[in-house]
Design a protein around this motif. Structure first.
Motif, PDB file in Angstrom:
ATOM      1  N   PRO A  83       0.822  -1.209   0.000  1.00 32.82           N
ATOM      2  CA  PRO A  83       0.000   0.000   0.000  1.00 32.82           C
ATOM      3  C   PRO A  83       0.859   1.263   0.000  1.00 32.82           C
ATOM      4  N   GLU A  84       0.578   2.135  -0.939  1.00 31.06           N
ATOM      5  CA  GLU A  84       1.272   3.414  -1.087  1.00 31.06           C
ATOM      6  C   GLU A  84       0.375   4.300  -1.945  1.00 31.06           C
ATOM      7  N   PRO A  85      -0.147   5.403  -1.395  1.00 34.96           N
ATOM      8  CA  PRO A  85      -1.122   6.204  -2.126  1.00 34.96           C
ATOM      9  C   PRO A  85      -0.553   7.052  -3.267  1.00 34.96           C
ATOM     10  N   THR A  86       0.749   6.933  -3.526  1.00 28.94           N
ATOM     11  CA  THR A  86       1.385   7.704  -4.592  1.00 28.94           C
ATOM     12  C   THR A  86       1.464   6.870  -5.873  1.00 28.94           C
ATOM     13  N   PRO A  87       1.007   7.405  -7.014  1.00 22.68           N
ATOM     14  CA  PRO A  87       1.080   6.646  -8.263  1.00 22.68           C
ATOM     15  C   PRO A  87       2.532   6.439  -8.697  1.00 22.68           C
ATOM     16  N   PHE A  88       2.779   5.299  -9.337  1.00 18.31           N
ATOM     17  CA  PHE A  88       4.093   5.078  -9.930  1.00 18.31           C
ATOM     18  C   PHE A  88       3.925   4.391 -11.281  1.00 18.31           C
ATOM     19  N   THR A  89       4.937   4.522 -12.116  1.00 18.25           N
ATOM     20  CA  THR A  89       4.933   3.970 -13.466  1.00 18.25           C
ATOM     21  C   THR A  89       5.206   2.476 -13.414  1.00 18.25           C
ATOM     22  N   TYR A  90       4.498   1.716 -14.278  1.00 23.52           N
ATOM     23  CA  TYR A  90       4.672   0.270 -14.294  1.00 23.52           C
ATOM     24  C   TYR A  90       4.536  -0.256 -15.721  1.00 23.52           C
ATOM     25  N   ASP A  91       5.390  -1.213 -16.093  1.00 21.20           N
ATOM     26  CA  ASP A  91       5.312  -1.858 -17.406  1.00 21.20           C
ATOM     27  C   ASP A  91       4.392  -3.071 -17.309  1.00 21.20           C
ATOM     28  N   TRP A  92       3.230  -2.992 -17.964  1.00 19.10           N
ATOM     29  CA  TRP A  92       2.228  -4.053 -17.891  1.00 19.10           C
ATOM     30  C   TRP A  92       2.504  -5.233 -18.814  1.00 19.10           C
ATOM     31  N   THR A  93       3.440  -5.121 -19.728  1.00 23.42           N
ATOM     32  CA  THR A  93       3.640  -6.135 -20.760  1.00 23.42           C
ATOM     33  C   THR A  93       3.771  -7.560 -20.215  1.00 23.42           C
ATOM     34  N   PRO A  94       4.574  -7.820 -19.158  1.00 27.05           N
ATOM     35  CA  PRO A  94       4.698  -9.203 -18.698  1.00 27.05           C
ATOM     36  C   PRO A  94       3.580  -9.672 -17.762  1.00 27.05           C
ATOM     37  N   VAL A  95       2.656  -8.785 -17.378  1.00 27.53           N
ATOM     38  CA  VAL A  95       1.634  -9.110 -16.384  1.00 27.53           C
ATOM     39  C   VAL A  95       0.407  -9.732 -17.057  1.00 27.53           C
ATOM     40  N   TRP A  96      -0.007 -10.888 -16.548  1.00 31.29           N
ATOM     41  CA  TRP A  96      -1.174 -11.594 -17.085  1.00 31.29           C
ATOM     42  C   TRP A  96      -2.371 -11.540 -16.142  1.00 31.29           C
ATOM     43  N   SER A  97      -2.116 -11.306 -14.843  1.00 31.03           N
ATOM     44  CA  SER A  97      -3.232 -11.167 -13.898  1.00 31.03           C
ATOM     45  C   SER A  97      -2.790 -10.397 -12.673  1.00 31.03           C
ATOM     46  N   ILE A  98      -3.792  -9.889 -11.941  1.00 26.69           N
ATOM     47  CA  ILE A  98      -3.574  -9.099 -10.728  1.00 26.69           C
ATOM     48  C   ILE A  98      -4.502  -9.650  -9.647  1.00 26.69           C
ATOM     49  N   ARG A  99      -3.972  -9.832  -8.456  1.00 23.42           N
ATOM     50  CA  ARG A  99      -4.812 -10.117  -7.277  1.00 23.42           C
ATOM     51  C   ARG A  99      -4.602  -8.949  -6.340  1.00 23.42           C
ATOM     52  N   ASN A 100      -5.670  -8.267  -6.005  1.00 28.37           N
ATOM     53  CA  ASN A 100      -5.561  -7.031  -5.223  1.00 28.37           C
ATOM     54  C   ASN A 100      -5.709  -7.237  -3.725  1.00 28.37           C
ATOM     55  N   CYS A 101      -5.576  -8.481  -3.248  1.00 32.02           N
ATOM     56  CA  CYS A 101      -5.711  -8.696  -1.799  1.00 32.02           C
ATOM     57  C   CYS A 101      -4.916  -9.924  -1.382  1.00 32.02           C
TER      58      CYS A 101
END
Length: 92
Positions: free
Chosen positions: A74-92
């Protein structure tokens, strides 16, 4: 919601917010991931943004074979991220 290039993603408390380039409209598409779930991604390529504004929950980014690529604390500051290798996200 869409935002222009260079504009930071605004993310309400309790959300994992992601921004990915949408070539159809020429802006960044912003997703607000609130419900605890593993989200599959489709056609997320290139650089975008992430804001983990959840309360005490890490987010996990997974590759094609299900391997953990990143853990985003958790960090409320946005940051840049390369999505190319990411296939899924679990937010918890």
């Amino acid at each position: 919601m869409h935002t222009t290039s260079g504009s930071p993603v605004t993310c309400a408390s309790g959300n994992l917010c992601t921004g990915v380039w949408d070539p159809v409209v020429g802006k960044y598409k912003v997703f607000f991931l609130y419900r605890c779930h593993q989200y599959s991604l489709s056609h997320w390529n290139g650089v975008g943004q992430v804001v983990n504004n959840q309360v005490g929950a890490a987010a996990f980014f997974y590759g094609q074979n299900g391997q953990v690529l990143d853990v985003v604390l958790p960090e409320p500051t946005p940051f840049t991220y390369d999505w190319t290798p990411v296939w899924s996200i679990r937010n918890c």
